[in-house]
Design an enzyme around this catalytic site. Structure first.
Site, PDB file in Angstrom:
ATOM      1  N   LYS A  38      -5.815  -1.261   7.164  1.00  0.00           N
ATOM      2  CA  LYS A  38      -6.132  -1.634   5.783  1.00  0.00           C
ATOM      3  C   LYS A  38      -6.974  -2.903   5.686  1.00  0.00           C
ATOM      4  CE  LYS A  38      -3.880   1.790   3.942  1.00  0.00           C
ATOM      5  NZ  LYS A  38      -4.502   2.818   3.078  1.00  0.00           N
ATOM      6  N   ARG A  45      -3.424  16.141   4.534  1.00  0.00           N
ATOM      7  CA  ARG A  45      -3.037  14.758   4.227  1.00  0.00           C
ATOM      8  C   ARG A  45      -3.153  14.500   2.726  1.00  0.00           C
ATOM      9  NH1 ARG A  45      -2.936  10.155   7.733  1.00  0.00           N
ATOM     10  NH2 ARG A  45      -3.487   8.177   6.741  1.00  0.00           N
ATOM     11  N   ASP A  46      -4.298  14.833   2.160  1.00  0.00           N
ATOM     12  CA  ASP A  46      -4.490  14.717   0.714  1.00  0.00           C
ATOM     13  C   ASP A  46      -4.171  16.023   0.004  1.00  0.00           C
ATOM     14  OD1 ASP A  46      -5.399  12.081   1.056  1.00  0.00           O
ATOM     15  OD2 ASP A  46      -7.404  12.815   1.548  1.00  0.00           O
ATOM     16  N   ARG A 106     -16.466   9.406   0.367  1.00  0.00           N
ATOM     17  CA  ARG A 106     -15.794   8.143   0.640  1.00  0.00           C
ATOM     18  C   ARG A 106     -16.274   7.590   1.970  1.00  0.00           C
ATOM     19  NH1 ARG A 106      -9.231   7.569   0.666  1.00  0.00           N
ATOM     20  NH2 ARG A 106      -9.147   6.451   2.627  1.00  0.00           N
ATOM     21  N   GLY A 107     -16.405   6.283   2.056  1.00  0.00           N
ATOM     22  CA  GLY A 107     -17.109   5.696   3.177  1.00  0.00           C
ATOM     23  C   GLY A 107     -16.339   5.339   4.413  1.00  0.00           C
ATOM     24  N   HIS A 124     -11.633  12.175  -0.187  1.00  0.00           N
ATOM     25  CA  HIS A 124     -12.807  11.993   0.670  1.00  0.00           C
ATOM     26  C   HIS A 124     -13.917  12.988   0.318  1.00  0.00           C
ATOM     27  CE1 HIS A 124     -11.106   9.236   3.750  1.00  0.00           C
ATOM     28  NE2 HIS A 124      -9.971   9.786   3.378  1.00  0.00           N
ATOM     29  N   ASP A 159       0.817  -1.203   0.000  1.00  0.00           N
ATOM     30  CA  ASP A 159       0.000   0.000   0.000  1.00  0.00           C
ATOM     31  C   ASP A 159       0.860   1.266   0.000  1.00  0.00           C
ATOM     32  OD1 ASP A 159      -2.246   1.900   0.685  1.00  0.00           O
ATOM     33  OD2 ASP A 159      -3.264  -0.016   0.988  1.00  0.00           O
ATOM     34  N   HIS A 164       1.892   9.207   4.742  1.00  0.00           N
ATOM     35  CA  HIS A 164       0.997  10.330   5.053  1.00  0.00           C
ATOM     36  C   HIS A 164       1.544  11.228   6.160  1.00  0.00           C
ATOM     37  CE1 HIS A 164      -2.365   9.773   2.448  1.00  0.00           C
ATOM     38  NE2 HIS A 164      -2.659   8.554   2.883  1.00  0.00           N
ATOM     39  N   ARG A 203      -8.431  16.002  10.913  1.00  0.00           N
ATOM     40  CA  ARG A 203      -9.102  14.755  10.516  1.00  0.00           C
ATOM     41  C   ARG A 203      -8.602  13.512  11.250  1.00  0.00           C
ATOM     42  NH1 ARG A 203      -7.263  13.222   4.460  1.00  0.00           N
ATOM     43  NH2 ARG A 203      -7.727  11.140   5.236  1.00  0.00           N
ATOM     44  N   SER A 232      -6.740   4.141  -1.671  1.00  0.00           N
ATOM     45  CA  SER A 232      -6.822   2.722  -1.325  1.00  0.00           C
ATOM     46  C   SER A 232      -8.186   2.118  -1.606  1.00  0.00           C
ATOM     47  CB  SER A 232      -6.459   2.526   0.149  1.00  0.00           C
ATOM     48  OG  SER A 232      -5.128   2.931   0.393  1.00  0.00           O
ATOM     49  N   HIS A 238      -1.244  11.261  -1.557  1.00  0.00           N
ATOM     50  CA  HIS A 238      -0.913  10.226  -2.522  1.00  0.00           C
ATOM     51  C   HIS A 238      -0.253  10.865  -3.744  1.00  0.00           C
ATOM     52  CE1 HIS A 238      -4.428   7.637  -0.778  1.00  0.00           C
ATOM     53  NE2 HIS A 238      -3.396   7.722   0.040  1.00  0.00           N
ATOM     54  N   ASP A 296      -1.637  -0.298  -4.579  1.00  0.00           N
ATOM     55  CA  ASP A 296      -2.925   0.295  -4.921  1.00  0.00           C
ATOM     56  C   ASP A 296      -2.796   1.745  -5.386  1.00  0.00           C
ATOM     57  OD1 ASP A 296      -2.064   1.060  -2.417  1.00  0.00           O
ATOM     58  OD2 ASP A 296      -4.021   0.903  -1.451  1.00  0.00           O
ATOM     59  N   HIS A 297      -1.695   2.402  -5.035  1.00  0.00           N
ATOM     60  CA  HIS A 297      -1.427   3.785  -5.437  1.00  0.00           C
ATOM     61  C   HIS A 297      -0.071   4.170  -4.884  1.00  0.00           C
ATOM     62  CE1 HIS A 297      -2.118   5.087  -1.298  1.00  0.00           C
ATOM     63  NE2 HIS A 297      -3.205   4.339  -1.292  1.00  0.00           N
ATOM     64  N   ASP A 339       1.765   3.592   2.867  1.00  0.00           N
ATOM     65  CA  ASP A 339       0.714   4.611   2.819  1.00  0.00           C
ATOM     66  C   ASP A 339       0.569   5.341   4.149  1.00  0.00           C
ATOM     67  OD1 ASP A 339      -1.328   6.050   1.509  1.00  0.00           O
ATOM     68  OD2 ASP A 339      -2.850   4.794   2.427  1.00  0.00           O
TER      69      ASP A 339
END
Length: 620
Positions: free
Chosen positions: A425, A234-235, A350-351, A204, A93, A497, A271, A144, A564, A534-535, A493
């Site tokens: 994960k 973070r993102d 995003r869930g 998200h 990851d 971050h 967050r 992810s 990411h 995955d990324h 991952d």
């Protein structure tokens, strides 16, 4: 336990590069098997390499037959031989293929195992961002969730951001019964509360969605709106919160200047410490958010901007994602408590980090933290975050309908499967892999193993639970009852971050050591290893300008990157058999969704007709 502790020690103290965190230097002899030693300088995982030939016969294009209608019918791949042992798929990851520079933790890490595998076995690059994983634009980073959706489903589905864009732009969201219910509540005197991540990271949530919701609320005549903002870092750049807050405040002032509208920020927090927990890793995070958003309890400030500035003075260098919760007050009272008669929309699409706060609002019986009285509100999510448990009960936009995943297909064929990851994960290797589906398709054929994650900042223990995860993988291989094993290593991952380069280097090295242990067991069992990701994340730890140069602060230090990346990821197949009857091929535009058909073929089954193409071809 001895194996686990040995890994932890080696990840910290036995590196051959100069430590930059005050631990000094030491040398470790990895004692790699001859098969993993490179003759010349090892090729780093981040370098531009491409090999699609096992060094035997040229790859012949093979046209796959239609999906076998009877579960378990064998593949028509000419010449392909199933391995005697298990097929193990490793998802590293957050480990992408980036530019080999001083900001690339993957490049800087001592990765003797991966270097050796790359020098010996065929491998290609896969796309893991943008439209290749169902996101709206090529500049959209993968994540992810969409990555594991693509890996498990074998096809690309339109994902949350794209679906929300379409629903808001077309107006279908405003025609839904949920939106009409929100409007009705608010026109009857209730306040409209918006909770979610204030960001344009598009992982998200997205600022554009917030603006669209505010504009529509104003058009509908909703007089009172309160925002409960979760700060990103973070993102998006790690100290960019004020940029988003000031932009939002400007919008709120504009809307409030018209008629009797009163639109304000009411509470917030970083967050990673407020509201957005996932996989029940730490309900205290949700409890802090509940206190700030719902009850209006917490450290008081006149504005959100004042809160951010104060916290930064008190703790210089703190990332937005870790800023403590705050409550905006006026005259000593919170400006936006959530009370009976209000409407609440959690606007993340995003869930994973939306489920727990949704449960706090919806569950009549609740014991995760002292919630106090639950206000009588209309609660809704931007999307349905769990399709099986129906969380939340009401939502604006329907999620992608992902069916016939690889897991479901293999269960139909009677193939036993093992999925392993640590808590951070675990949902990805199970729920998202299975098409956003909770639980198992067959209790007798599927085994899921979750290793509880540490509850400390990831940079403090960058090895995380990689050793314990590996112990379970090895136990599964030795047991001999699982033809297919999938495992996620979260290190690249989660540590990526943090934006801390040294920790990310150690994280990648920890994964490399674990891959070595797994590969040694696979060789003994005469199985096959697939390595992918995955990324990207750890492959870029510093921000860059448009010319690719590192951006620096006033002291000349590189600015950390906590998001990411847009880089491709590795796809490598390690198979020691003399003639397995297949070869790796380069498929045009190959992405994560091509992996599922490849796995099915290696296990001896044809891919469903609408699955994306396999990455192997027969040599019979």
């Amino acid at each position: 336990m001895a194996t686990t502790e040995a890994l932890k020690l080696s990840a910290i103290t036995r590196t051959s590069h100069q430590s930059r965190v005050g631990r000094g230097t030491a040398t470790i002899d990895l004692a790699l098997p001859a098969s993993l030693r490179s003759v010349d300088r090892p090729r780093r995982i981040a370098e531009d390499t491409l090999s699609t030939d096992f060094g035997r016969r040229p790859c012949r294009q093979y046209h796959l037959n239609r999906f076998a209608t009877k579960a378990g019918e064998k593949s028509g791949l000419a010449g392909l031989r199933r391995p005697a042992g298990p097929l193990v798929l490793v998802v590293m990851d957050g480990v992408g293929l980036g530019t080999p520079d001083e900001g690339n933790a993957v490049h800087l890490a001592r990765t003797g195992t991966l270097d050796g595998l790359i020098s010996r076995f065929p491998h290609i690059r896969l796309r893991a961002h943008g439209k290749a994983v169902g996101l709206p634009k090529e500049k959209d980073m993968g994540n992810s969730e969409v990555g594991h959706n693509a890996l498990g489903a074998g096809r690309v589905f339109d994902q949350g951001a794209k679906l929300v864009n379409m629903a808001l732009n077309s107006g279908t969201a405003w025609q839904s019964s949920v939106w009409k219910g929100i409007v009705a509540r608010c026109l009857a005197g209730g306040t409209f509360h918006l909770i979610g991540l204030l960001s344009d990271g598009n992982v998200h949530s997205h600022m554009d969605h917030i603006i669209a919701l505010l504009d529509r609320a104003h058009e509908e005549g909703i007089a009172r709106v309160r925002l409960h903002i979760l700060l990103d870092g973070r993102d998006v750049p790690e100290t960019s919160a004020l940029q988003y807050v000031r932009s939002l405040e400007k919008k709120l002032r504009s809307l409030s200047s018209e008629g009797n509208a009163d639109y304000r920020i009411a509470s917030g927090g970083g967050r990673m410490v407020t509201t957005m927990d996932r996989y029940e890793a730490d309900w205290r995070i949700v409890a802090r958010g509940w206190k700030a958003h719902v009850r209006g309890e917490g450290r008081a400030f006149d504005t959100a901007e004042a809160a951010i500035e104060t916290y930064r003075v008190e703790e210089p260098g703190i990332s937005d994602q870790f800023l403590p919760p705050f409550v905006v007050t006026e005259g000593g009272k919170p400006v936006g408590q959530i009370v009976d008669g209000d409407a609440v929309l959690f606007f993340n699409f995003r869930g994973d980090r939306a489920i727990e706060i949704s449960r706090a609002f919806e569950e009549a019986t609740f014991d995760k933290f002292p919630r106090g009285r639950r206000p009588d509100v209309l609660y809704a999510g931007m999307m349905e975050y769990d399709g099986d448990l129906h969380i939340p009960k009401q939502y604006l936009v329907s999620p992608p309908a992902i069916d016939r995943t690889m897991t479901q297909y293999l269960v139909g064929a009677g193939v036993r499967q093992l999925a392993i990851a640590e808590t951070q994960k675990f949902g990805h290797i199970t729920y998202f892999w299975n098409g956003n589906r909770s639980g198992k398709f067959d209790e007798n054929l599927e085994t899921y193993v979750e290793i509880p994650s540490d509850r400390v900042p990831f940079e403090q223990r960058p090895w995380m639970k990689a050793a314990e995860v590996t112990d379970e993988v090895i136990r599964g291989i030795r047991g001999g009852s699982y033809p297919f094993i999938r495992v996620n290593y979260a290190n690249g991952d989660m540590v990526g971050h943090t934006g801390i380069l040294d920790a990310a280097i150690l994280a990648v090295e920890a994964v490399d050591l674990c891959v070595r242990r797994v590969w040694n067991e696979i060789r003994k069992a005469e199985g096959v290893l697939i390595i992918t990701a995955d990324h990207g994340n750890a492959d870029e730890m510093f921000q860059k300008d448009k010319k690719g140069r590192f951006m620096r602060n006033a002291a000349g230090e590189p600015l950390p990157l906590t998001s990411h990346t847009l880089n491709p990821v590795l796809f490598l197949m390690a198979d020691e058999r003399e003639n397995p009857g297949y070869a790796l091929r380069q498929v045009e535009g190959a992405g994560l969704s091509n992996v599922a058909a490849t796995v099915l073929n290696l296990l001896g089954y044809e891919k469903p007709e609408d699955y994306d193409e396999s990455l192997i071809c027969g040599m019979g």
